[in-house]
Design a protein around this motif. Structure first.
Motif, PDB file in Angstrom:
ATOM      1  N   GLU A  71       1.405  -1.367   0.314  1.00  0.00           N
ATOM      2  CA  GLU A  71      -0.035  -0.180  -0.363  1.00  0.00           C
ATOM      3  C   GLU A  71       0.648   0.492   0.052  1.00  0.00           C
ATOM      4  O   GLU A  71       0.621   2.861  -0.745  1.00  0.00           O
ATOM      5  N   ASP A  72       1.682   1.177   0.377  1.00  0.00           N
ATOM      6  CA  ASP A  72       2.577   2.282  -0.040  1.00  0.00           C
ATOM      7  C   ASP A  72       3.350   2.320  -0.281  1.00  0.00           C
ATOM      8  O   ASP A  72       3.612   3.672  -1.341  1.00  0.00           O
ATOM      9  N   LEU A  73       4.133   1.282  -1.381  1.00  0.00           N
ATOM     10  CA  LEU A  73       3.939   1.568  -3.075  1.00  0.00           C
ATOM     11  C   LEU A  73       2.559   2.325  -3.771  1.00  0.00           C
ATOM     12  O   LEU A  73       3.448   2.814  -4.240  1.00  0.00           O
ATOM     13  N   TYR A  74       2.106   1.679  -4.323  1.00  0.00           N
ATOM     14  CA  TYR A  74       0.580   2.561  -4.377  1.00  0.00           C
ATOM     15  C   TYR A  74       0.321   4.014  -4.207  1.00  0.00           C
ATOM     16  O   TYR A  74       0.899   4.775  -5.201  1.00  0.00           O
ATOM     17  N   GLU A  75       0.683   4.521  -2.460  1.00  0.00           N
ATOM     18  CA  GLU A  75       0.243   6.025  -2.443  1.00  0.00           C
ATOM     19  C   GLU A  75       2.071   6.525  -3.268  1.00  0.00           C
ATOM     20  O   GLU A  75       1.828   7.962  -3.363  1.00  0.00           O
ATOM     21  N   LEU A  76       3.334   5.596  -2.957  1.00  0.00           N
ATOM     22  CA  LEU A  76       4.246   6.403  -3.795  1.00  0.00           C
ATOM     23  C   LEU A  76       4.585   7.004  -5.052  1.00  0.00           C
ATOM     24  O   LEU A  76       4.713   7.746  -5.422  1.00  0.00           O
ATOM     25  N   MET A  77       3.816   5.784  -5.987  1.00  0.00           N
ATOM     26  CA  MET A  77       2.966   5.984  -7.196  1.00  0.00           C
ATOM     27  C   MET A  77       2.261   6.941  -7.719  1.00  0.00           C
ATOM     28  O   MET A  77       2.106   7.785  -8.529  1.00  0.00           O
ATOM     29  N   VAL A  78       0.965   6.882  -6.849  1.00  0.00           N
ATOM     30  CA  VAL A  78       0.245   8.322  -6.864  1.00  0.00           C
ATOM     31  C   VAL A  78       1.026   9.598  -6.361  1.00  0.00           C
ATOM     32  O   VAL A  78       0.583  10.225  -7.570  1.00  0.00           O
ATOM     33  N   ASP A  79       1.891   9.572  -5.947  1.00  0.00           N
ATOM     34  CA  ASP A  79       2.335  10.626  -5.442  1.00  0.00           C
ATOM     35  C   ASP A  79       3.352  11.662  -6.358  1.00  0.00           C
ATOM     36  O   ASP A  79       2.985  12.288  -6.512  1.00  0.00           O
ATOM     37  N   ALA A  80       3.842  10.393  -7.619  1.00  0.00           N
ATOM     38  CA  ALA A  80       5.050  10.906  -8.091  1.00  0.00           C
ATOM     39  C   ALA A  80       3.914  11.167  -9.088  1.00  0.00           C
ATOM     40  O   ALA A  80       4.088  12.625 -10.283  1.00  0.00           O
ATOM     41  N   ALA A  81       2.851   9.847  -9.522  1.00  0.00           N
ATOM     42  CA  ALA A  81       1.653  10.441 -10.812  1.00  0.00           C
ATOM     43  C   ALA A  81       1.220  12.303 -10.548  1.00  0.00           C
ATOM     44  O   ALA A  81       0.777  13.183 -11.737  1.00  0.00           O
ATOM     45  N   SER A  82       0.953  12.410  -9.266  1.00  0.00           N
ATOM     46  CA  SER A  82       0.093  13.925  -9.137  1.00  0.00           C
ATOM     47  C   SER A  82       1.284  15.145  -8.708  1.00  0.00           C
ATOM     48  O   SER A  82       1.170  16.571  -9.552  1.00  0.00           O
ATOM     49  N   GLY A  83       2.141  14.846  -8.772  1.00  0.00           N
ATOM     50  CA  GLY A  83       3.516  15.671  -9.379  1.00  0.00           C
ATOM     51  C   GLY A  83       3.594  15.512 -11.037  1.00  0.00           C
ATOM     52  O   GLY A  83       4.643  17.044 -10.750  1.00  0.00           O
ATOM     53  N   GLU A  84       3.455  15.138 -11.561  1.00  0.00           N
ATOM     54  CA  GLU A  84       3.398  15.637 -13.046  1.00  0.00           C
ATOM     55  C   GLU A  84       1.832  16.969 -13.680  1.00  0.00           C
ATOM     56  O   GLU A  84       1.910  17.597 -14.320  1.00  0.00           O
ATOM     57  N   HIS A  85       1.566  16.833 -12.109  1.00  0.00           N
ATOM     58  CA  HIS A  85       0.297  18.546 -12.460  1.00  0.00           C
ATOM     59  C   HIS A  85       1.717  19.704 -12.194  1.00  0.00           C
ATOM     60  O   HIS A  85       2.093  20.476 -11.755  1.00  0.00           O
ATOM     61  N   GLU A  86       1.015  20.471 -13.768  1.00  0.00           N
ATOM     62  CA  GLU A  86       2.035  21.329 -13.671  1.00  0.00           C
ATOM     63  C   GLU A  86       1.327  22.593 -13.318  1.00  0.00           C
ATOM     64  O   GLU A  86      -0.095  23.108 -13.740  1.00  0.00           O
ATOM     65  N   PRO A  87       1.369  23.746 -11.858  1.00  0.00           N
ATOM     66  CA  PRO A  87       0.248  24.799 -11.676  1.00  0.00           C
ATOM     67  C   PRO A  87       0.867  25.480 -12.725  1.00  0.00           C
ATOM     68  O   PRO A  87       1.547  25.668 -13.193  1.00  0.00           O
ATOM     69  N   TRP A  88      -0.340  26.838 -12.498  1.00  0.00           N
ATOM     70  CA  TRP A  88      -0.068  27.992 -12.842  1.00  0.00           C
ATOM     71  C   TRP A  88      -0.640  29.234 -12.406  1.00  0.00           C
ATOM     72  O   TRP A  88      -1.251  28.657 -11.057  1.00  0.00           O
ATOM     73  N   GLU A  89       0.003  29.851 -12.538  1.00  0.00           N
ATOM     74  CA  GLU A  89      -0.775  31.235 -12.332  1.00  0.00           C
ATOM     75  C   GLU A  89      -2.267  31.152 -12.444  1.00  0.00           C
ATOM     76  O   GLU A  89      -2.628  31.631 -13.166  1.00  0.00           O
ATOM     77  N   PRO A  90      -3.034  31.205 -11.120  1.00  0.00           N
ATOM     78  CA  PRO A  90      -4.350  31.002 -11.225  1.00  0.00           C
ATOM     79  C   PRO A  90      -5.028  32.792 -11.913  1.00  0.00           C
ATOM     80  O   PRO A  90      -4.704  33.888 -12.443  1.00  0.00           O
TER      81      PRO A  90
END
Length: 237
Positions: A71-90
């Motif tokens: 389950e910790d491995l899955y959490e690491l995977m989801v976090d890695a994917a979440s890191g691909e969200h690119e923020p922008w100035e609202p």
């Protein structure tokens, strides 16, 4: 892992390494990247501690020193994917920014088709996920509503996108598994459906199919879904 105490634990609360002993051979980022590569190539069912250890070139048991549970491995995977969200100035247009968030999430899930299966509030508070949530909340600053309502909007939007993409992915997977062309499959099914509707037992469906203008534009349907979700949260004027 056998012998480990069964107590609640959040992997992000564990130090990645202690101050003593040799430097670890791998980082959590290394482990997450290896697991993501396997999942992208083989699907989530292909991810195991043994497979990840082999990808990293280490023993399976030694991997448990970094990641105590799958389950910790899955959490690491989801976090890695979440890191691909690119923020922008609202932009100041909260609806436009939320549409942009939804499209970015849809694209991410198509890059990593295993992500919808792991979408859960349990994995929603990792470092990258928290940065994503904070960015989304900043985009909704112009939206005059309590924070609880904003979190509900984001949860509902993500839920709709997840279900929508899961349907897209399962449809694409089924098409790839066909022993004949998609056109042949559709022709047979349309013929059967037409015979059933023509029998007169389904007048409302017959009327609906008569209005059918042709192939479904999935992007247009996605747009309408987003607008209807956002409309439900639009302050009444």
């Amino acid at each position: 892992m056998a012998g480990r105490a069964a107590v609640p634990e959040v992997i992000w609360a564990r130090p990645e390494r202690t101050g003593r002993g040799p430097k670890p051979a791998f980082t959590r980022a290394d482990i997450a990247a290896a697991a993501v590569r396997i999942a992208d190539a083989q699907g989530l069912d292909g991810v195991s501690m043994r497979q990840v250890a082999a990808e990293l070139g280490c023993g399976t048991m030694s991997l448990y020193n970094y990641v105590p549970r799958k389950e910790d491995l899955y959490e690491l995977m989801v976090d890695a994917a979440s890191g691909e969200h690119e923020p922008w100035e609202p932009s100041g247009d909260w609806r436009g920014d939320m549409r942009r968030v939804a499209y970015q999430t849809r694209a991410l899930m198509h890059r990593h088709p295993w992500v919808p299966r792991l979408m859960s509030p349990v994995y929603g508070f990792s470092p990258n996920a928290l940065r994503y949530l904070e960015h989304c909340m900043a985009c909704m600053d112009p939206f005059d509503a309590p924070y609880g309502t904003k979190m509900e909007l984001l949860g509902m939007l993500n839920g709709c996108v997840t279900v929508y993409v899961a349907t897209e992915l399962s449809t694409a997977e089924r098409v790839r598994s066909l022993p004949w062309s998609e056109e042949q499959e559709n022709a047979v099914r349309i013929a059967y459906l037409g015979s059933q509707v023509a029998a007169g037992a389904y007048p409302r469906l017959a009327a609906a199919f008569m209005e059918d203008t042709g192939p479904i534009d999935m992007d247009a349907v996605f747009d309408r879904m987003l607008e209807r979700v956002l409309d439900g949260f639009e302050p009444r004027r």
